[in-house]
Scaffold this motif. Sequence first.
Motif, PDB file in Angstrom:
ATOM      1  N   SER A 114      25.717 -11.308  -7.573  1.00 15.45           N
ATOM      2  CA  SER A 114      24.553 -10.403  -7.619  1.00 15.45           C
ATOM      3  C   SER A 114      24.433  -9.627  -6.307  1.00 15.45           C
ATOM      4  CB  SER A 114      23.274 -11.201  -7.879  1.00 15.45           C
ATOM      5  OG  SER A 114      23.066 -12.138  -6.857  1.00 15.45           O
ATOM      6  N   LEU A 115      23.671  -8.550  -6.363  1.00 10.65           N
ATOM      7  CA  LEU A 115      23.419  -7.746  -5.179  1.00 10.65           C
ATOM      8  C   LEU A 115      22.446  -8.460  -4.251  1.00 10.65           C
ATOM      9  CD1 LEU A 115      22.853  -4.266  -6.851  1.00 10.65           C
ATOM     10  CD2 LEU A 115      24.847  -4.954  -5.518  1.00 10.65           C
ATOM     11  N   LEU A 116      22.579  -8.206  -2.960  1.00 10.26           N
ATOM     12  CA  LEU A 116      21.584  -8.649  -1.985  1.00 10.26           C
ATOM     13  C   LEU A 116      20.642  -7.474  -1.790  1.00 10.26           C
ATOM     14  CD1 LEU A 116      20.488 -10.596   0.199  1.00 10.26           C
ATOM     15  CD2 LEU A 116      22.057  -9.485   1.789  1.00 10.26           C
ATOM     16  N   PHE A 117      19.366  -7.685  -2.082  1.00  9.85           N
ATOM     17  CA  PHE A 117      18.344  -6.641  -1.930  1.00  9.85           C
ATOM     18  C   PHE A 117      17.583  -6.889  -0.634  1.00  9.85           C
ATOM     19  CE2 PHE A 117      18.814  -7.296  -6.536  1.00  9.85           C
ATOM     20  CZ  PHE A 117      19.178  -6.025  -6.920  1.00  9.85           C
ATOM     21  N   THR A 118      17.449  -5.845   0.183  1.00  4.70           N
ATOM     22  CA  THR A 118      16.661  -5.927   1.394  1.00  4.70           C
ATOM     23  C   THR A 118      15.579  -4.851   1.314  1.00  4.70           C
ATOM     24  OG1 THR A 118      18.580  -6.651   2.653  1.00  4.70           O
ATOM     25  CG2 THR A 118      16.683  -5.857   3.919  1.00  4.70           C
ATOM     26  N   LEU A 119      14.329  -5.299   1.309  1.00  2.00           N
ATOM     27  CA  LEU A 119      13.194  -4.374   1.240  1.00  2.00           C
ATOM     28  C   LEU A 119      12.944  -3.763   2.596  1.00  2.00           C
ATOM     29  CD1 LEU A 119      10.841  -6.607  -0.904  1.00  2.00           C
ATOM     30  CD2 LEU A 119      12.294  -4.758  -1.695  1.00  2.00           C
ATOM     31  N   LYS A 120      12.644  -2.483   2.633  1.00  2.00           N
ATOM     32  CA  LYS A 120      12.380  -1.770   3.887  1.00  2.00           C
ATOM     33  C   LYS A 120      10.904  -1.454   4.011  1.00  2.00           C
ATOM     34  CE  LYS A 120      16.346  -2.039   5.355  1.00  2.00           C
ATOM     35  NZ  LYS A 120      16.576  -2.758   6.545  1.00  2.00           N
ATOM     36  N   LEU A 165      16.301   1.038  -9.136  1.00  2.00           N
ATOM     37  CA  LEU A 165      16.948   0.678  -7.866  1.00  2.00           C
ATOM     38  C   LEU A 165      17.471   1.926  -7.163  1.00  2.00           C
ATOM     39  CD1 LEU A 165      18.872  -2.515  -9.033  1.00  2.00           C
ATOM     40  CD2 LEU A 165      16.796  -2.422  -7.622  1.00  2.00           C
ATOM     41  N   HIS A 166      18.031   2.854  -7.926  1.00  2.00           N
ATOM     42  CA  HIS A 166      18.486   4.121  -7.348  1.00  2.00           C
ATOM     43  C   HIS A 166      17.314   4.882  -6.733  1.00  2.00           C
ATOM     44  CE1 HIS A 166      19.438   8.429  -7.415  1.00  2.00           C
ATOM     45  NE2 HIS A 166      20.622   8.017  -7.001  1.00  2.00           N
ATOM     46  N   ASP A 167      16.193   4.944  -7.462  1.00  2.00           N
ATOM     47  CA  ASP A 167      14.990   5.614  -6.953  1.00  2.00           C
ATOM     48  C   ASP A 167      14.544   4.994  -5.626  1.00  2.00           C
ATOM     49  OD1 ASP A 167      14.913   7.132  -9.313  1.00  2.00           O
ATOM     50  OD2 ASP A 167      13.443   5.796 -10.267  1.00  2.00           O
ATOM     51  N   LEU A 168      14.523   3.666  -5.572  1.00  2.00           N
ATOM     52  CA  LEU A 168      14.061   2.963  -4.367  1.00  2.00           C
ATOM     53  C   LEU A 168      15.017   3.172  -3.191  1.00  2.00           C
ATOM     54  CD1 LEU A 168      12.849  -0.308  -6.077  1.00  2.00           C
ATOM     55  CD2 LEU A 168      11.398   1.384  -4.918  1.00  2.00           C
ATOM     56  N   ARG A 169      16.326   3.142  -3.462  1.00  2.05           N
ATOM     57  CA  ARG A 169      17.301   3.401  -2.384  1.00  2.05           C
ATOM     58  C   ARG A 169      17.156   4.835  -1.867  1.00  2.05           C
ATOM     59  NH1 ARG A 169      20.906   0.180  -5.625  1.00  2.05           N
ATOM     60  NH2 ARG A 169      21.580   2.091  -6.629  1.00  2.05           N
ATOM     61  N   ALA A 170      17.043   5.795  -2.784  1.00  3.77           N
ATOM     62  CA  ALA A 170      16.933   7.204  -2.396  1.00  3.77           C
ATOM     63  C   ALA A 170      15.675   7.469  -1.572  1.00  3.77           C
ATOM     64  CB  ALA A 170      16.949   8.089  -3.638  1.00  3.77           C
ATOM     65  N   ALA A 171      14.594   6.751  -1.870  1.00  4.21           N
ATOM     66  CA  ALA A 171      13.334   6.933  -1.144  1.00  4.21           C
ATOM     67  C   ALA A 171      13.289   6.121   0.156  1.00  4.21           C
ATOM     68  CB  ALA A 171      12.160   6.538  -2.036  1.00  4.21           C
ATOM     69  N   HIS A 214       0.837  -1.194   0.000  1.00  2.32           N
ATOM     70  CA  HIS A 214       0.000   0.000   0.000  1.00  2.32           C
ATOM     71  C   HIS A 214       0.877   1.251   0.000  1.00  2.32           C
ATOM     72  CE1 HIS A 214      -3.261   2.741   0.780  1.00  2.32           C
ATOM     73  NE2 HIS A 214      -2.593   3.209   1.830  1.00  2.32           N
ATOM     74  N   LEU A 215       1.938   1.237   0.793  1.00  4.09           N
ATOM     75  CA  LEU A 215       2.828   2.393   0.875  1.00  4.09           C
ATOM     76  C   LEU A 215       3.543   2.652  -0.455  1.00  4.09           C
ATOM     77  CD1 LEU A 215       4.402   1.871   4.410  1.00  4.09           C
ATOM     78  CD2 LEU A 215       2.630   3.505   3.742  1.00  4.09           C
ATOM     79  N   ILE A 216       3.946   1.598  -1.132  1.00  3.74           N
ATOM     80  CA  ILE A 216       4.655   1.775  -2.403  1.00  3.74           C
ATOM     81  C   ILE A 216       3.728   2.347  -3.469  1.00  3.74           C
ATOM     82  CG2 ILE A 216       4.387  -0.496  -3.496  1.00  3.74           C
ATOM     83  CD1 ILE A 216       7.707   1.263  -3.217  1.00  3.74           C
ATOM     84  N   TYR A 217       2.455   1.957  -3.429  1.00  2.98           N
ATOM     85  CA  TYR A 217       1.502   2.507  -4.396  1.00  2.98           C
ATOM     86  C   TYR A 217       1.246   3.997  -4.136  1.00  2.98           C
ATOM     87  CZ  TYR A 217       0.301  -2.224  -5.944  1.00  2.98           C
ATOM     88  OH  TYR A 217       0.340  -3.490  -6.450  1.00  2.98           O
ATOM     89  N   CYS A 218       1.281   4.398  -2.893  1.00  2.00           N
ATOM     90  CA  CYS A 218       1.020   5.797  -2.537  1.00  2.00           C
ATOM     91  C   CYS A 218       2.261   6.680  -2.643  1.00  2.00           C
ATOM     92  CB  CYS A 218       0.467   5.876  -1.112  1.00  2.00           C
ATOM     93  SG  CYS A 218      -1.136   5.082  -0.930  1.00  2.00           S
ATOM     94  N   ALA A 219       3.426   6.065  -2.752  1.00  3.22           N
ATOM     95  CA  ALA A 219       4.675   6.824  -2.801  1.00  3.22           C
ATOM     96  C   ALA A 219       4.785   7.578  -4.125  1.00  3.22           C
ATOM     97  CB  ALA A 219       5.860   5.884  -2.643  1.00  3.22           C
ATOM     98  N   TYR A 268      10.111  -2.807  -7.417  1.00  2.00           N
ATOM     99  CA  TYR A 268       9.823  -3.123  -6.015  1.00  2.00           C
ATOM    100  C   TYR A 268       8.881  -4.323  -5.916  1.00  2.00           C
ATOM    101  CZ  TYR A 268       8.692  -2.651  -1.110  1.00  2.00           C
ATOM    102  OH  TYR A 268       8.534  -2.905   0.231  1.00  2.00           O
ATOM    103  N   LEU A 269       7.827  -4.330  -6.710  1.00  2.00           N
ATOM    104  CA  LEU A 269       6.882  -5.442  -6.686  1.00  2.00           C
ATOM    105  C   LEU A 269       7.558  -6.737  -7.117  1.00  2.00           C
ATOM    106  CD1 LEU A 269       3.707  -3.698  -8.134  1.00  2.00           C
ATOM    107  CD2 LEU A 269       4.184  -4.292  -5.746  1.00  2.00           C
ATOM    108  N   TYR A 270       8.442  -6.664  -8.095  1.00  2.00           N
ATOM    109  CA  TYR A 270       9.200  -7.837  -8.530  1.00  2.00           C
ATOM    110  C   TYR A 270      10.032  -8.391  -7.379  1.00  2.00           C
ATOM    111  CZ  TYR A 270      12.512 -10.647 -11.216  1.00  2.00           C
ATOM    112  OH  TYR A 270      13.284 -11.679 -11.695  1.00  2.00           O
ATOM    113  N   LEU A 271      10.767  -7.497  -6.705  1.00  2.00           N
ATOM    114  CA  LEU A 271      11.613  -7.927  -5.595  1.00  2.00           C
ATOM    115  C   LEU A 271      10.775  -8.456  -4.427  1.00  2.00           C
ATOM    116  CD1 LEU A 271      14.239  -5.026  -5.619  1.00  2.00           C
ATOM    117  CD2 LEU A 271      14.511  -7.352  -6.541  1.00  2.00           C
ATOM    118  N   ALA A 272       9.665  -7.808  -4.135  1.00  2.00           N
ATOM    119  CA  ALA A 272       8.793  -8.253  -3.047  1.00  2.00           C
ATOM    120  C   ALA A 272       8.252  -9.647  -3.322  1.00  2.00           C
ATOM    121  CB  ALA A 272       7.649  -7.263  -2.851  1.00  2.00           C
TER     122      ALA A 272
END
Length: 84
Positions: free
Chosen positions: A78-84, A55-61, A5-10, A20-24
């Motif tokens: 590969s990178l390790l992605f951790t969703l916040k 990915l830059h957008d998501l890290r910056a936000a 919900h938060l990602i849709y409103c961001a 983000y949805l792919y990684l989630a």
Amino acid sequence: MKQLHLIYCADLPHRAVSVYLYLANRANKESQCWPSIPTIAYDLKLSQSTVRRALHDLRAAGYLETEQRYRSKGGKSSLLFTLK
């Protein structure tokens, strides 16, 4: 599900929401996953540079942290992605 919900409103570009949805969708219970950028790009039908910008957008936000992983002989993996 609150994260979604938060990602849709961001105020994020659609490329960042898609990545983000792919990684989630691929994250484990610790909210971590490690697909390669070429894999993400191929699966989402985006260019690799568009994925990197997302990915830059998501890290910056503050929605994503990344950590470089290394192979046993020292080469990059590969990178390790951790969703916040």
